[in-house]
Design a protein around this motif. Structure first.
Motif, PDB file in Angstrom:
ATOM      1  N   LYS A 277      -9.270  -1.063   3.396  1.00 28.15           N
ATOM      2  CA  LYS A 277      -9.847  -2.397   3.177  1.00 28.15           C
ATOM      3  C   LYS A 277      -9.143  -3.449   4.041  1.00 28.15           C
TER       4      LYS A 277
ATOM      5  N   THR B  91       0.830  -1.210   0.000  1.00 33.70           N
ATOM      6  CA  THR B  91       0.000   0.000   0.000  1.00 33.70           C
ATOM      7  C   THR B  91       0.861   1.255   0.000  1.00 33.70           C
TER       8      THR B  91
ATOM      9  N   GLU C  82      -7.218   1.386  -0.554  1.00 33.68           N
ATOM     10  CA  GLU C  82      -6.691   0.028  -0.415  1.00 33.68           C
ATOM     11  C   GLU C  82      -6.323  -0.278   1.036  1.00 33.68           C
TER      12      GLU C  82
ATOM     13  N   GLU D 269      -5.639   6.789  -3.796  1.00 33.99           N
ATOM     14  CA  GLU D 269      -5.845   5.389  -4.182  1.00 33.99           C
ATOM     15  C   GLU D 269      -5.327   4.444  -3.097  1.00 33.99           C
TER      16      GLU D 269
END
Length: 417
Positions: free
Chosen positions: A356, A338, A353, A349
């Motif tokens: 999550k 990440t 990620e 972005e």
């Protein structure tokens, strides 16, 4: 070198060799006898050298005394009759003629056999590492306890249980066969990888860097690479990874012991020779068709030897992490991916990620979110850093987090302007 300095040095370098050779000779069921003989040899050295002075060739002196003590032990015990005599009948039928082979080749063969005996899946990875440090590296129970931030008794019991388990399972100390190498090499490499990681990251210890653990992990990995049968691409890949990480040792720690983050490191302090070795071993690792996590992690470490933030660097690192997560998923690898995603494609972005992943109670997860939100929402960044602080045990990591929080508190959040 003075006696007070020489003996500890020789203990670290020669104890493991002597123990390996005698264990190789006696078998797993007589590990304690091998350890007692070698310990007694060093006790004799301490007593003799303090009176008579250091001999011209201290190592040869140790080897000669160890051989004599081994023969003396065999004379007065039934070990030779019950165990060794039948096995060595083709060599000799007299203790006096028994050759304790301390040639360089036999020492290397013995250590290789010991690596595969100690790194056996019948004992836990924790026990494998403790036993490897004790038998293969000459670390005392106290030193191992210091490394794992526990007490001596815990380590002592762990080592004893591991030895008993190996005896119960009748594990042989012998040169690994091709089929055994293929079946067990991954276990051996995992143990060496964990040993290096314990030294490099020292999650269980307030000291950020334990060079002695890393050096032993590299020595044992090199031992595997030097043997024709165990010289596999994965071994070269692991050694490459260790070289790349080790190359930044001098740049990672301040004089006061505090850690220096990658972005703040002085590139001039990186060890160029180790980087070159890492590249050499990575090229060696490219032979063959098998791709392991060590190949991918070594590739990531290689790109980190390029300090400048370039698009090529972070895109390559991101792709390597993508492959690594497919091959062997781990939360830490996902977190690191990440960060690479943020460097390559932008923080927005990466935040999607990262959220999550939802790695509750993980200080690195909250620290990453703090980093990603810095400059976008500084209040959120501070909140995440404070949460990370709650879960962080390392003094070095706590110091860094406090520094980030302090810096952000002195800034005006751009969203509140």
């Amino acid at each position: 070198m003075h006696n007070s300095e020489l003996l500890p040095h020789l203990f670290r370098t020669e104890y493991r060799k002597l123990v390996s050779v005698l264990c190789y000779l006696f078998g797993i069921e007589h590990i304690e006898i091998a350890e007692d003989i070698v310990s007694d040899t060093f006790l004799s050295a301490s007593e003799s050298w303090s009176i008579k002075g250091i001999p011209d060739n201290p190592t040869a002196w140790l080897y000669t005394v160890a051989k004599n003590k081994t023969k003396n032990h065999l004379k007065r015990s039934n070990l030779f009759e019950q165990k060794l005599s039948p096995d060595l009948q083709h060599i000799t039928d007299k203790v006096e003629e028994l050759e304790i082979d301390l040639s360089e080749k036999n020492i290397i063969d013995s250590q290789l056999a010991m690596i595969f005996a100690v790194c056996n899946p019948c004992i836990s990875s924790e026990a494998q590492i403790s036993l490897a440090l004790n038998l293969l590296c000459g670390f005392s129970a106290q030193e191992i306890a210091n490394a794992f931030l526990t007490n001596k008794e815990v380590i002592y019991k762990r080592i004893q249980r591991a030895k008993e388990k190996l005896k119960d399972e009748n594990i042989k100390i012998e040169q690994p066969k091709i089929t055994e190498i293929n079946a067990r090499l991954d276990t051996v490499l995992t143990a060496l990888y964990l040993l290096f990681s314990e030294g490099y990251y020292s999650i269980s210890h307030h000291t950020v860097l334990r060079r002695d653990l890393c050096a032993e992990a590299m020595r044992l990995t090199y031992l595997l690479m030097e043997n024709h049968h165990t010289d596999k691409p994965a071994v070269s890949a692991l050694l490459s990874l260790m070289c790349f990480h080790s190359s930044r040792f001098d740049a990672r720690i301040r004089q006061n012991g505090m850690m220096i983050l990658y972005d703040d490191q002085d590139e001039q302090l990186w060890n160029k020779e180790l980087i070159e070795k890492g590249i050499y071993y990575l090229n060696r690792a490219s032979q063959g068709s098998q791709l392991t996590k060590y190949h991918l992690e070594a590739g990531i470490a290689y790109w980190h030897t390029h300090k400048e933030d370039t698009k090529e660097k972070w895109e390559n690192i991101l792709q390597l992490y993508n492959h690594l997560l497919i091959l062997e998923y781990s939360p830490i690898a996902a977190l690191n991916r990440t960060y690479a995603l943020a460097k390559s494609n932008g923080k927005e972005e990466a935040i999607k990620e990262a959220e999550k992943l939802n790695l509750a109670d993980n200080p690195f997860y909250y620290s990453l979110l703090g980093n990603l939100y810095t400059g976008l929402d500084n209040q959120k960044a501070v909140a995440y850093y404070r949460t990370a602080l709650v879960y962080t045990q390392s003094d070095a990591d706590q110091s860094i987090l406090k520094k980030y929080i302090e810096q952000l508190l002195h800034k005006v959040d751009p969203l509140t302007k």
